[in-house]
Design a protein around this motif. Structure first.
Motif, PDB file in Angstrom:
ATOM      1  N   LEU A 133      12.380 -10.119  26.406  1.00 41.69           N
ATOM      2  CA  LEU A 133      11.394 -10.974  27.055  1.00 41.69           C
ATOM      3  C   LEU A 133      11.448 -10.759  28.566  1.00 41.69           C
ATOM      4  O   LEU A 133      12.527 -10.793  29.161  1.00 41.69           O
ATOM      5  CB  LEU A 133      11.672 -12.446  26.731  1.00 41.69           C
ATOM      6  CG  LEU A 133      11.858 -12.802  25.252  1.00 41.69           C
ATOM      7  CD1 LEU A 133      12.148 -14.292  25.104  1.00 41.69           C
ATOM      8  CD2 LEU A 133      10.635 -12.408  24.433  1.00 41.69           C
ATOM      9  N   SER A 183      14.545  -7.778  20.642  1.00 42.75           N
ATOM     10  CA  SER A 183      13.339  -8.139  21.403  1.00 42.75           C
ATOM     11  C   SER A 183      13.735  -8.413  22.853  1.00 42.75           C
ATOM     12  O   SER A 183      14.798  -8.991  23.119  1.00 42.75           O
ATOM     13  CB  SER A 183      12.672  -9.376  20.801  1.00 42.75           C
ATOM     14  OG  SER A 183      12.179  -9.137  19.505  1.00 42.75           O
ATOM     15  N   PRO A 200       9.222 -16.968  21.941  1.00 39.92           N
ATOM     16  CA  PRO A 200       8.104 -17.031  20.991  1.00 39.92           C
ATOM     17  C   PRO A 200       8.585 -16.923  19.549  1.00 39.92           C
ATOM     18  O   PRO A 200       9.596 -16.281  19.264  1.00 39.92           O
ATOM     19  CB  PRO A 200       7.247 -15.824  21.386  1.00 39.92           C
ATOM     20  CG  PRO A 200       8.206 -14.866  22.006  1.00 39.92           C
ATOM     21  CD  PRO A 200       9.252 -15.706  22.692  1.00 39.92           C
ATOM     22  N   VAL A 210      10.488 -13.555  17.090  1.00 41.73           N
ATOM     23  CA  VAL A 210      11.283 -12.541  17.777  1.00 41.73           C
ATOM     24  C   VAL A 210      12.358 -11.988  16.846  1.00 41.73           C
ATOM     25  O   VAL A 210      12.781 -12.648  15.894  1.00 41.73           O
ATOM     26  CB  VAL A 210      11.945 -13.105  19.053  1.00 41.73           C
ATOM     27  CG1 VAL A 210      10.916 -13.474  20.089  1.00 41.73           C
ATOM     28  CG2 VAL A 210      12.837 -14.288  18.716  1.00 41.73           C
ATOM     29  N   ASN A 212       9.518 -10.103   8.208  1.00 44.89           N
ATOM     30  CA  ASN A 212       9.089 -11.489   8.364  1.00 44.89           C
ATOM     31  C   ASN A 212       9.368 -12.324   7.124  1.00 44.89           C
ATOM     32  O   ASN A 212       9.066 -13.521   7.092  1.00 44.89           O
ATOM     33  CB  ASN A 212       7.597 -11.541   8.705  1.00 44.89           C
ATOM     34  CG  ASN A 212       7.309 -11.027  10.094  1.00 44.89           C
ATOM     35  OD1 ASN A 212       7.069  -9.846  10.286  1.00 44.89           O
ATOM     36  ND2 ASN A 212       7.367 -11.900  11.087  1.00 44.89           N
ATOM     37  N   LYS A 250      11.144 -19.506  27.350  1.00 46.54           N
ATOM     38  CA  LYS A 250      10.349 -19.859  26.175  1.00 46.54           C
ATOM     39  C   LYS A 250      10.399 -18.689  25.186  1.00 46.54           C
ATOM     40  O   LYS A 250       9.895 -17.614  25.465  1.00 46.54           O
ATOM     41  CB  LYS A 250       8.907 -20.159  26.575  1.00 46.54           C
ATOM     42  CG  LYS A 250       8.053 -20.681  25.427  1.00 46.54           C
ATOM     43  CD  LYS A 250       6.668 -21.080  25.918  1.00 46.54           C
ATOM     44  CE  LYS A 250       5.828 -21.665  24.784  1.00 46.54           C
ATOM     45  NZ  LYS A 250       4.474 -22.062  25.251  1.00 46.54           N
ATOM     46  N   VAL A 286       8.659 -21.695  17.908  1.00 45.76           N
ATOM     47  CA  VAL A 286       8.721 -21.595  19.370  1.00 45.76           C
ATOM     48  C   VAL A 286       9.901 -22.428  19.853  1.00 45.76           C
ATOM     49  O   VAL A 286      10.087 -23.571  19.424  1.00 45.76           O
ATOM     50  CB  VAL A 286       7.412 -22.087  20.017  1.00 45.76           C
ATOM     51  CG1 VAL A 286       7.526 -22.058  21.535  1.00 45.76           C
ATOM     52  CG2 VAL A 286       6.242 -21.225  19.558  1.00 45.76           C
ATOM     53  N   TYR A 318       4.637 -14.164  12.328  1.00 44.67           N
ATOM     54  CA  TYR A 318       4.356 -12.841  12.875  1.00 44.67           C
ATOM     55  C   TYR A 318       4.269 -12.970  14.390  1.00 44.67           C
ATOM     56  O   TYR A 318       3.503 -13.785  14.911  1.00 44.67           O
ATOM     57  CB  TYR A 318       3.053 -12.281  12.304  1.00 44.67           C
ATOM     58  CG  TYR A 318       3.127 -11.997  10.824  1.00 44.67           C
ATOM     59  CD1 TYR A 318       3.767 -10.854  10.350  1.00 44.67           C
ATOM     60  CD2 TYR A 318       2.573 -12.884   9.900  1.00 44.67           C
ATOM     61  CE1 TYR A 318       3.854 -10.593   8.989  1.00 44.67           C
ATOM     62  CE2 TYR A 318       2.656 -12.630   8.539  1.00 44.67           C
ATOM     63  CZ  TYR A 318       3.301 -11.488   8.090  1.00 44.67           C
ATOM     64  OH  TYR A 318       3.394 -11.239   6.749  1.00 44.67           O
ATOM     65  N   LEU A 319       5.059 -12.169  15.099  1.00 42.42           N
ATOM     66  CA  LEU A 319       5.131 -12.253  16.551  1.00 42.42           C
ATOM     67  C   LEU A 319       3.779 -11.936  17.187  1.00 42.42           C
ATOM     68  O   LEU A 319       3.194 -10.889  16.932  1.00 42.42           O
ATOM     69  CB  LEU A 319       6.198 -11.293  17.081  1.00 42.42           C
ATOM     70  CG  LEU A 319       6.429 -11.289  18.591  1.00 42.42           C
ATOM     71  CD1 LEU A 319       6.940 -12.647  19.050  1.00 42.42           C
ATOM     72  CD2 LEU A 319       7.428 -10.198  18.967  1.00 42.42           C
ATOM     73  N   GLY A 320       3.294 -12.868  17.985  1.00 42.13           N
ATOM     74  CA  GLY A 320       2.032 -12.657  18.699  1.00 42.13           C
ATOM     75  C   GLY A 320       0.813 -12.661  17.818  1.00 42.13           C
ATOM     76  O   GLY A 320      -0.252 -12.191  18.217  1.00 42.13           O
ATOM     77  N   SER A 321       0.933 -13.186  16.593  1.00 47.03           N
ATOM     78  CA  SER A 321      -0.200 -13.182  15.666  1.00 47.03           C
ATOM     79  C   SER A 321      -0.171 -14.466  14.849  1.00 47.03           C
ATOM     80  O   SER A 321       0.599 -15.385  15.107  1.00 47.03           O
ATOM     81  CB  SER A 321      -0.132 -11.943  14.768  1.00 47.03           C
ATOM     82  OG  SER A 321      -1.275 -11.861  13.940  1.00 47.03           O
ATOM     83  N   TYR A 322      -1.042 -14.500  13.826  1.00 51.55           N
ATOM     84  CA  TYR A 322      -1.118 -15.674  12.974  1.00 51.55           C
ATOM     85  C   TYR A 322      -0.403 -15.409  11.657  1.00 51.55           C
ATOM     86  O   TYR A 322      -0.229 -14.276  11.245  1.00 51.55           O
ATOM     87  CB  TYR A 322      -2.579 -16.037  12.696  1.00 51.55           C
ATOM     88  CG  TYR A 322      -3.357 -16.423  13.928  1.00 51.55           C
ATOM     89  CD1 TYR A 322      -3.244 -17.704  14.480  1.00 51.55           C
ATOM     90  CD2 TYR A 322      -4.208 -15.513  14.554  1.00 51.55           C
ATOM     91  CE1 TYR A 322      -3.958 -18.059  15.622  1.00 51.55           C
ATOM     92  CE2 TYR A 322      -4.924 -15.860  15.691  1.00 51.55           C
ATOM     93  CZ  TYR A 322      -4.790 -17.139  16.217  1.00 51.55           C
ATOM     94  OH  TYR A 322      -5.486 -17.484  17.341  1.00 51.55           O
TER      95      TYR A 322
END
Length: 368
Positions: free
Chosen positions: A234, A232, A225, A228, A269, A223, A139, A321-325
């Motif tokens: 935002l 991408s 994430p 990305v 990734n 910000k 981040v 992983y974007l928006g995940s774990y």
């Protein structure tokens, strides 16, 4: 109580009629039975309501499917002469002022009366931001400077010089609309003099020239994430251009571009880097330290007999992983380093090694 007529029968169309055929059939009936054309004719009024109700159901794919399957019982909650049927009347009747079309029939509460043009929302802005691959691996907050239009501080965004007020437009008398009558329809257009606002500026602000807007550079914190990729986008709501007459701001879209990294290649990734191994280390094995995308060193074991081009996998050392774990992996490809210059002693030792490895190496070094 008389039974309801079939909606397809009312509009005079087949059950497999297209959306355009439904629209055209309704338009024909609405024009024919409109109350303005049939004043004092209750029968025409009923037919107009009937046609509109049929159109309201059949124009909606979900309502139509329910009606086709269950008949009037399937749309019992939707039946009636509601205002919802007119959401796409502009497409049916063109540029006619629909409030005027139905005002005489439904009453002024339907939408008649003076309607001023709503302030226009400001434009969206796109900002291209280039970051390093390391920034995409975690981040990151970045401050950018965006040139954009903002409300003029001198006049408060009114466009009128300080101490003066806006005047009522003499052409539309403050309604923001110019109306003309064609047949039984009243056509309404935005007033060209006041641009639909109903007000005009008689003494423009010198700072903004009467536009109510000035250009400024605004610092905005973005910000980013983790995870990305290049391409991408935002969205930062409400950070775009200011609309005239307090019309609200547009949005800011930050387009991400990632610089080429001198060490790592990104593959989704996962990241890949190449490390050099000496010939003895590849043969005997050992342990080395390799760089990671976050700047730290990671220890990696080299088993004896490692071949050139072998790829080792360091779990969880890649890009999140974007928006995940979780994260991808780091792939380490080994390159067996062959020195171009050898000392006499190195040559002697290699020649001795070659003599001991004739089975795998062929003719010993220096042999006939």
């Amino acid at each position: 109580m008389a039974a309801k007529r079939d909606y397809y029968e009312i509009l005079g169309i087949q059950k497999n009629a297209s959306e355009e055929e439904i629209k055209q059939a309704y338009r024909k009936l609405a024009l024919k039975y409109h109350p303005d054309r049939n004043k004092g004719n209750p029968e025409a009024e009923d037919k107009f309501k009937e046609a509109t109700e049929a159109y309201e159901i059949l124009r909606d794919p979900k309502k139509r499917a329910s009606y086709d399957k269950f008949g009037h019982e399937g749309v019992a909650g939707f039946e009636g002469f509601g205002r919802g049927a007119y959401t796409d009347f502009a497409d049916i009747f063109g540029d006619f002022d629909l409030g005027d079309i139905f005002e005489g029939f439904f009453g002024a509460g339907f939408g008649g009366g003076a309607r001023q043009k709503r302030p226009r929302r400001g434009s969206d802005i796109q900002y291209d931001l280039t970051i390093d691959l390391e920034d995409a691996a975690q981040v990151k907050e970045v401050q950018i400077e965006v040139p954009r239009s903002e409300s003029c501080a001198a006049c408060g965004g009114s466009g009128s010089a300080a101490g003066t007020k806006l005047s009522v437009c003499p052409l539309c008398n403050g309604t923001g609309q110019i109306r003309q009558t064609q047949g039984f329809f009243s056509i309404s257009q935005s007033c060209y003099k006041c641009k639909g606002t109903g007000k005009i500026i008689t003494n423009p602000c010198r700072t903004c020239g009467g536009s109510g807007l000035t250009m400024k550079k605004r610092k905005i914190t973005v910000k980013i994430p983790a995870g990305v990729e290049s391409g991408s986008r935002l969205k930062i709501s409400g950070e775009g251009e200011q609309g005239p007459n307090d019309g609200g701001r547009g949005d800011l879209y930050v387009m991400i571009h990632i610089r080429k990294h001198p060490v790592f290649e990104r593959h989704g990734n996962d990241i890949l880097n190449v490390v050099d191994l000496s010939f003895p280390l590849a043969c005997l094995g050992g342990e080395i330290e390799v760089p990671t995308i976050l700047g730290k060193k990671a220890k990696m074991k080299i088993p004896p007999g490692t071949e050139n081009g072998h790829i080792f996998r360091l779990k969880g050392n890649g890009i999140p992983y974007l928006g995940s774990y979780g994260r991808g992996d780091q792939l380490v490809k080994v390159n067996i380093y062959v020195p171009k210059k050898l000392t006499p002693r190195q040559k002697e030792l290699l020649a001795e090694f070659a003599k001991l490895d004739t089975e795998n190496m062929g003719t010993p070094y220096g042999g006939n």
